[in-house]
Design a protein around this motif. Structure first.
Motif, PDB file in Angstrom:
ATOM      1  N   LYS A 305      -4.689  -5.151 -16.806  1.00 55.25           N
ATOM      2  CA  LYS A 305      -3.974  -3.967 -16.328  1.00 55.25           C
ATOM      3  C   LYS A 305      -4.528  -3.491 -14.990  1.00 55.25           C
ATOM      4  O   LYS A 305      -3.778  -3.053 -14.127  1.00 55.25           O
ATOM      5  CB  LYS A 305      -4.060  -2.852 -17.364  1.00 55.25           C
ATOM      6  N   THR A 308      -3.277  -6.080 -12.277  1.00 55.20           N
ATOM      7  CA  THR A 308      -1.843  -6.041 -11.985  1.00 55.20           C
ATOM      8  C   THR A 308      -1.403  -4.692 -11.446  1.00 55.20           C
ATOM      9  O   THR A 308      -0.365  -4.591 -10.815  1.00 55.20           O
ATOM     10  CB  THR A 308      -1.006  -6.312 -13.249  1.00 55.20           C
ATOM     11  N   LEU A 310      -1.045  -2.074 -13.565  1.00 52.22           N
ATOM     12  CA  LEU A 310      -0.390  -1.362 -14.668  1.00 52.22           C
ATOM     13  C   LEU A 310      -1.247  -0.198 -15.154  1.00 52.22           C
ATOM     14  O   LEU A 310      -0.746   0.721 -15.775  1.00 52.22           O
ATOM     15  CB  LEU A 310      -0.167  -2.319 -15.843  1.00 52.22           C
ATOM     16  N   LYS A 330       0.524  -0.148  -5.750  1.00 51.77           N
ATOM     17  CA  LYS A 330       1.164  -0.249  -7.057  1.00 51.77           C
ATOM     18  C   LYS A 330       1.568  -1.708  -7.291  1.00 51.77           C
ATOM     19  O   LYS A 330       1.375  -2.562  -6.440  1.00 51.77           O
ATOM     20  CB  LYS A 330       2.380   0.675  -7.108  1.00 51.77           C
ATOM     21  N   ILE A 331       2.177  -1.928  -8.487  1.00 51.78           N
ATOM     22  CA  ILE A 331       2.465  -3.303  -8.889  1.00 51.78           C
ATOM     23  C   ILE A 331       3.263  -4.047  -7.826  1.00 51.78           C
ATOM     24  O   ILE A 331       2.958  -5.170  -7.454  1.00 51.78           O
ATOM     25  CB  ILE A 331       3.250  -3.307 -10.217  1.00 51.78           C
ATOM     26  N   ARG A 334       1.312  -5.133  -4.878  1.00 50.20           N
ATOM     27  CA  ARG A 334       0.437  -6.273  -5.175  1.00 50.20           C
ATOM     28  C   ARG A 334       1.247  -7.564  -5.283  1.00 50.20           C
ATOM     29  O   ARG A 334       0.809  -8.610  -4.824  1.00 50.20           O
ATOM     30  CB  ARG A 334      -0.319  -6.014  -6.480  1.00 50.20           C
ATOM     31  N   ARG A 335       2.426  -7.451  -5.885  1.00 46.67           N
ATOM     32  CA  ARG A 335       3.279  -8.641  -5.970  1.00 46.67           C
ATOM     33  C   ARG A 335       3.647  -9.130  -4.574  1.00 46.67           C
ATOM     34  O   ARG A 335       3.681 -10.330  -4.319  1.00 46.67           O
ATOM     35  CB  ARG A 335       4.544  -8.325  -6.772  1.00 46.67           C
ATOM     36  N   TYR A 341       2.759 -12.637 -12.430  1.00 50.14           N
ATOM     37  CA  TYR A 341       2.166 -12.160 -13.684  1.00 50.14           C
ATOM     38  C   TYR A 341       3.027 -12.573 -14.866  1.00 50.14           C
ATOM     39  O   TYR A 341       4.205 -12.253 -14.926  1.00 50.14           O
ATOM     40  CB  TYR A 341       2.028 -10.642 -13.611  1.00 50.14           C
TER      41      TYR A 341
END
Lengths: 520, 312
Positions: A305, A308, A310, A330-331, A334-335, A341
């Motif tokens: 978490k 990622t 989360l 935030k997610i 990062r993506r 993921y």
């Protein structure tokens, strides 16, 4: 003398949409045996059980129970005839007591009222007889998963079931609980009950069964005595060929200059005043799989978490993905840096169940230029992408427009893996990537992870399945109590029992040794 | 003026008013509750009350017997819920849309039918309608205070409280009641236990329709002696709200319904005694609904957040 309790003759089930789930299945079950049915996800096991239990009617063929042809119109008829089923997803009412759950639908009466005393007495008696150690007056919501399963089994016994179907009963149990369940199943057998055991954990099937029946693609591949089958033969029957267990053979070894896909430095997090992540430091290099082993609940979920994004609560330390510190991202941010993921909770976090397969295949990169026009989505590109992925990942479906919920577990996981694969990310977290899926799909997912690794991605593999961690990883860290308890530079140099010592906290390396996880 | 309000608030008359005003809201509340227990959100209570209130008057007028009127109202209630069941369960329409439609045209349909029957659009006052009376309980009526509150109430009020008790026994003590609750809590579990979920849901809807209808005929055949347009005026919704507050707890349901009745009583006293604008005073019970629902949600939010109860 053995007597046949249940017999299937040429059972065929075709669903209205044309899917053939079972084709000409012939099987015979004898009284007082533990008979396993194995097959891949989507092979037709569940449909066959539904036919036996009266939830579905066979399109053709007959089911004979105790010498009489059944013509069940609902599961009520099956229950009355003496067939019980323990469903994989429990059919319990959490706010009801154990007693109420057991008697529901067949309540002892006192005039017009439920005879609660008699009900409790009968349930307690059953629980004692089979040594279930249940407090029958407790609310089901307060019980552990293993105890809830016992309630489910008691439900069938309360209705005097002679044939008990258990659908993937061990998928929710710890190894110790599984052993206990098996002891109980053997006891039922002694008492004259017939057990129909459905599983895709082959070790367990070998351990418990008298006989094993195999289904592949809806077709019966025969019934065998347990002792006449080796594990390899069984695997071969299930997937139609031998399994590649040696993943190393597929690994290539290119040099990515020790570049790091992920760096975690001194990660620390508390919950209720207790550290759940205790100063962890490690790195995942490009072109490697770093395995995270450990008994569940030692901080792996929290670690994932944090990485990622989360986890909303505060943690300290640095998380660096592809060279950028991402603590404040935030997610999505990062993506965008190149994180992919595969979440543990496939149904909850991995997919949007009602949406079509095509949408689920692009949902984490829907805004990428190739599928997103300036104003509208580029539907043609989405369809092409999805068709392509469905083909390369061998997702078993007629059309990409089907809702992803309609797929079997293994195929849903393929959709998730395909999507994350297609992000072309340099860093991937694979969290329990093969949990609860069949060996064929598992092998496929493993191959894809190796393929990504070979192409230069760094993969953090978090898995409770030791065999998986050892088969795939280049390096391994073992987590215990929020710390890295052990670090192994070469995954091939360590064996299962050694890892087990670290997982249970019996061994702990020095900080210098563990430091290699970050610096090697 | 204020003193007259206060003297009314603490008078016997006020208590009696509350009991009278509680009856239709309690009927609406148990009607919503029984449907919700089997997993069906019946938000058509308001419209069923409206239809039944008018049908009750017409049935009584045409037959000459108020009890036939009550039965007519109940029949209309059953027909309405059966329509909902038919469209949603059989034909697969969205139940909420059907119920919203019913609520939207209930008043207009009632006015239209009333106009056909009486030639008037406001009330059925031109029809001579036999109505239900009140009931003096022997012995109890002679006890001071208690006699005044508990005796001499309207007939349907007694029936209402009798149903409240019987319904509790039905839901919590009988096999059918337990199965019905199981349908609402986990229909799949109920189904695998061999329970016919759809049949029990229809049963609970029928009961729901009957209770709501009784609330309606109470208004037109017992509390007043006419049907007048808009007479239900949100009392059905108060029952639905009470069900929301109760979160499955039967006695909190009944208590909530009574609390709404208290606010209605307060609003009636203020409107006859104070200089406050009538519209504002009339809004008191509705403001109360809003405030109470908001408070309950906030309390639940923090209870869930602090892990005291599981999220529902």
């Amino acid at each position: 003398m053995s007597e046949t309790i249940l017999k299937l003759d040429n059972v065929t089930k075709v669903y209205p949409n044309g899917t053939v789930a079972n084709r000409d299945i012939n099987m015979e079950f004898e009284k007082g045996e533990i008979h396993s049915i194995v097959g891949e996800n989507g092979a037709g096991k569940s449909t066959l059980m539904k036919v036996i239990f009266g939830i579905e009617r066979p399109s053709s063929g007959t089911v004979t129970y105790k010498g009489k042809e059944t013509n069940f119109s609902s599961s009520m008829d099956a229950i009355k005839a003496g067939i019980g089923m323990v469903h994989q997803h429990f059919m319990l009412i959490p706010s009801f007591s154990v007693v109420d759950n057991i008697i529901l639908g067949d309540e002892p009466k006192n005039g017009i009222f439920i005879d609660k005393k008699e009900a409790a007495r009968r349930c307690q008696e059953l629980s004692d007889k089979y040594d279930f150690e249940l407090d029958v007056n407790a609310k089901v919501s307060t019980l552990s998963v293993a105890k809830r399963q016992k309630v489910e089994i008691l439900k069938t016994l309360y209705r005097n079931a002679e044939l008990i179907i258990l659908d993937e009963p061990t998928s929710v149990l710890t190894p110790q609980e599984t052993d206990k369940l098996f002891d109980q199943l053997r006891f039922f057998k002694e008492q004259g009950h017939t057990i129909l055991f459905i599983s895709h954990k082959l070790e367990e099937v070998k351990k418990i069964s008298d006989k094993i029946s195999v289904i592949r693609n809806g077709v019966s591949k025969g019934t065998y005595l347990n002792e006449e089958l080796t594990m390899q033969q069984l695997t071969n029957l299930i997937i139609g060929r031998d399994l590649d267990s040696d993943m190393d053979a597929y690994k290539t070894h290119e040099d990515f200059n020790n570049e790091k896909a992920l760096e975690v430095r001194d990660l620390y997090m508390e919950r209720n005043g207790k550290p759940v992540l205790d100063h962890m430091s490690f790195a995942v290099k490009k072109g490697e799989i770093l395995g995270v082993a450990g008994v569940e609940g030692n901080g792996q979920q929290e670690l994932v978490k944090c990485i990622t994004g989360l986890e909303e609560t505060a943690y300290t330390g640095d998380i660096i993905i592809e060279g950028s510190r991402v603590n404040d991202l935030k997610i999505k941010g990062r993506r965008n840096l190149g994180m992919a993921y595969i979440p543990e909770d496939r149904m909850g976090d991995g997919i949007a169940g009602e949406l079509p397969i095509s949408d689920n295949l692009i949902s984490t990169y829907y805004d990428r230029d190739d599928i997103n026009g300036k104003v509208f989505m580029n539907n043609k590109a989405i369809r092409d992408t999805a068709e392509n992925l469905v083909k390369t990942f061998a997702v078993k479906t007629k059309t990409i427009d089907a809702s992803v919920n309609s797929l079997s577990g293994g195929n849903i996981q393929k959709v998730v893996v395909a999507r994350e694969y297609n992000t072309n990310s340099g860093f991937m977290i694979a969290e329990q990537p093969t949990h609860g899926i069949d060996i064929g799909s598992e092998e496929f997912v493993h191959h894809k992870l190796i393929e990504m690794r070979n192409a230069g991605a760094g993969i953090l593999l978090v898995s409770a399945n030791l065999t998986e961690v050892m088969a795939l990883s280049d390096r391994i860290i073992v987590m215990f109590d929020g710390q890295i308890a052990g670090y192994f530079r070469d995954a091939k140099s360590v064996n299962e029992s050694e890892l087990g010592m670290y997982m249970l906290g019996a061994k702990h390396q020095t900080p210098e040794e563990i430091g290699g996880a970050l610096n090697d | 003026m204020l003193s007259s309000i206060f003297s009314t608030l603490f008078s016997m008359k006020f208590l009696i008013t509350i009991v009278r005003l509680a009856t239709p809201i309690v009927f609406a509340a148990i009607g919503t509750f029984i449907a919700a227990q089997s997993g069906i959100g019946n938000i058509a209570i308001e419209s069923i009350m409206t239809f039944a209130a008018l049908a009750g008057v017409l049935g009584s007028y045409l037959s000459g017997s108020p009890w036939i009127g009550v039965l007519t109202g109940m029949a209309i209630g059953v027909v309405t819920v059966m329509l909902i069941a038919f469209f949603s369960m059989k034909l697969g329409a969205n139940a909420f849309l059907i119920m919203i439609a019913l609520n939207t045209f209930a008043d207009s349909v009632a006015i239209f039918v009333m106009f056909l029957m009486t030639g008037e659009k406001g009330t059925t006052a031109s029809l001579t309608t036999p109505i239900l009376g009140s009931w003096d309980i022997p012995i109890i009526k002679d006890i001071p205070f208690i006699g005044e509150v508990f005796s001499g109430q309207l007939t349907l009020t007694y029936i209402c409280w009798l149903i409240v008790i019987l319904l509790f026994i039905f839901i919590y003590k009988t096999p059918t009641g337990m199965r019905l609750r199981a349908c609402g809590l986990n229909p799949d579990a109920a189904r695998t236990a061999g329970i016919n979920v759809e049949r029990l849901q229809v049963l609970s809807l029928v009961l729901s329709g009957i209770f709501a209808a009784l609330g309606g005929v109470y208004l037109s055949l017992n509390y007043l002696k006419i049907y007048s347009r808009g007479m239900v005026s949100g009392q059905g919704w108060m029952g639905v709200s009470a069900n929301g507050i109760a979160a499955g707890n039967y006695w909190i349901l009944i208590l909530s319904a009574i609390i709404f009745a208290v606010f209605r009583a307060v609003s009636i006293i203020f409107s006859s005694n104070s200089a406050l604008p009538t519209d504002l005073v009339n809004a008191i019970p509705y403001i109360a609904v809003f405030v109470i629902l908001t408070a309950v949600s906030i309390i639940n939010y923090y209870r869930v957040k602090r892990g005291k109860v599981e999220e529902q």
